[in-house]
Motif scaffolding. Structure first.
Motif, PDB file in Angstrom:
ATOM      1  N   LYS A 107       6.822  27.191 -50.990  1.00 20.13           N
ATOM      2  CA  LYS A 107       8.113  27.183 -50.933  1.00 20.13           C
ATOM      3  C   LYS A 107       8.719  26.848 -52.124  1.00 20.13           C
ATOM      4  O   LYS A 107      10.116  27.417 -52.332  1.00 20.13           O
ATOM      5  N   VAL A 150       8.354  27.004 -55.417  1.00 20.68           N
ATOM      6  CA  VAL A 150       8.046  27.840 -56.204  1.00 20.68           C
ATOM      7  C   VAL A 150       9.055  29.062 -55.967  1.00 20.68           C
ATOM      8  O   VAL A 150       9.742  29.578 -56.832  1.00 20.68           O
ATOM      9  N   VAL A 151       9.039  29.381 -54.650  1.00 18.72           N
ATOM     10  CA  VAL A 151       9.848  30.486 -54.425  1.00 18.72           C
ATOM     11  C   VAL A 151      11.253  30.411 -54.662  1.00 18.72           C
ATOM     12  O   VAL A 151      12.116  31.021 -55.230  1.00 18.72           O
ATOM     13  N   ALA A 165      12.711  28.127 -56.659  1.00 17.39           N
ATOM     14  CA  ALA A 165      13.132  27.967 -58.070  1.00 17.39           C
ATOM     15  C   ALA A 165      13.021  29.253 -58.756  1.00 17.39           C
ATOM     16  O   ALA A 165      13.766  29.656 -59.354  1.00 17.39           O
ATOM     17  N   ASN A 166      12.083  30.152 -58.160  1.00 14.39           N
ATOM     18  CA  ASN A 166      12.389  31.730 -58.661  1.00 14.39           C
ATOM     19  C   ASN A 166      13.560  32.492 -58.020  1.00 14.39           C
ATOM     20  O   ASN A 166      14.053  33.057 -58.859  1.00 14.39           O
ATOM     21  N   GLN A 167      13.968  32.068 -56.811  1.00 17.36           N
ATOM     22  CA  GLN A 167      14.988  32.758 -56.372  1.00 17.36           C
ATOM     23  C   GLN A 167      16.408  32.202 -57.173  1.00 17.36           C
ATOM     24  O   GLN A 167      17.112  32.937 -57.530  1.00 17.36           O
ATOM     25  N   ARG A 175      16.559  31.151 -60.191  1.00 15.75           N
ATOM     26  CA  ARG A 175      16.467  31.582 -61.668  1.00 15.75           C
ATOM     27  C   ARG A 175      16.798  33.165 -61.665  1.00 15.75           C
ATOM     28  O   ARG A 175      17.601  33.576 -62.488  1.00 15.75           O
ATOM     29  N   ARG A 176      16.458  33.890 -60.711  1.00 12.60           N
ATOM     30  CA  ARG A 176      16.817  35.248 -60.548  1.00 12.60           C
ATOM     31  C   ARG A 176      18.249  35.255 -60.191  1.00 12.60           C
ATOM     32  O   ARG A 176      19.184  36.196 -60.622  1.00 12.60           O
ATOM     33  N   GLN A 177      18.874  34.531 -59.409  1.00 11.15           N
ATOM     34  CA  GLN A 177      20.340  34.302 -59.206  1.00 11.15           C
ATOM     35  C   GLN A 177      21.150  34.146 -60.503  1.00 11.15           C
ATOM     36  O   GLN A 177      21.945  34.703 -60.778  1.00 11.15           O
TER      37      GLN A 177
END
Length: 112
Positions: A76, A78-79, A81-83, A85-87
């Motif tokens: 969760k 990692v998800v 953090a990735n979200q 970054r994408r934002q």
């Protein structure tokens, strides 16, 4: 992909020889922990616990040489953090598009 499943009686042998193991059983307490992993591991491995309650004692498992254990909470994080970054990348792209759009509008009249 060479995916294998194993029953409980051959679990430690399979885990000990695998590069990556996903654990998801109906057990109410960890079935993989430092003491049973230390004697079973024949290579470095990643253990991923996708069960609730947890099937892997990740604190103990991470003490075993060459083992890196992850659980649902780690995934969760990692998800999330990735979200995030994408934002940030979306905001940068939108700003770039606005700048380039403005440059295009300023350039366009010169085409006439």
């Amino acid at each position: 992909a060479n995916i294998k499943t194993a029953l409980m009686d051959s679990m430690l042998e399979m885990v000990g020889t695998s590069h990556v193991t996903f654990a998801c059983t109906g057990a109410m307490e960890p079935i993989l922990y430092q003491e049973n992993l230390e004697g079973a591991m024949q290579r470095g491995a990643m253990l991923v616990d996708i069960s609730v309650p947890r099937n892997i004692d990740d604190v103990g498992a991470n003490k075993v040489e060459g083992v890196k254990a992850y659980n649902v909470d780690d995934l969760k994080a990692v998800v999330a953090a990735n979200q995030a970054r994408r934002q940030r990348l979306v905001l940068e792209a939108e700003e770039l598009m606005q700048d380039e759009g403005q440059s295009f509008k300023e350039w366009c009249p010169f085409l006439d």
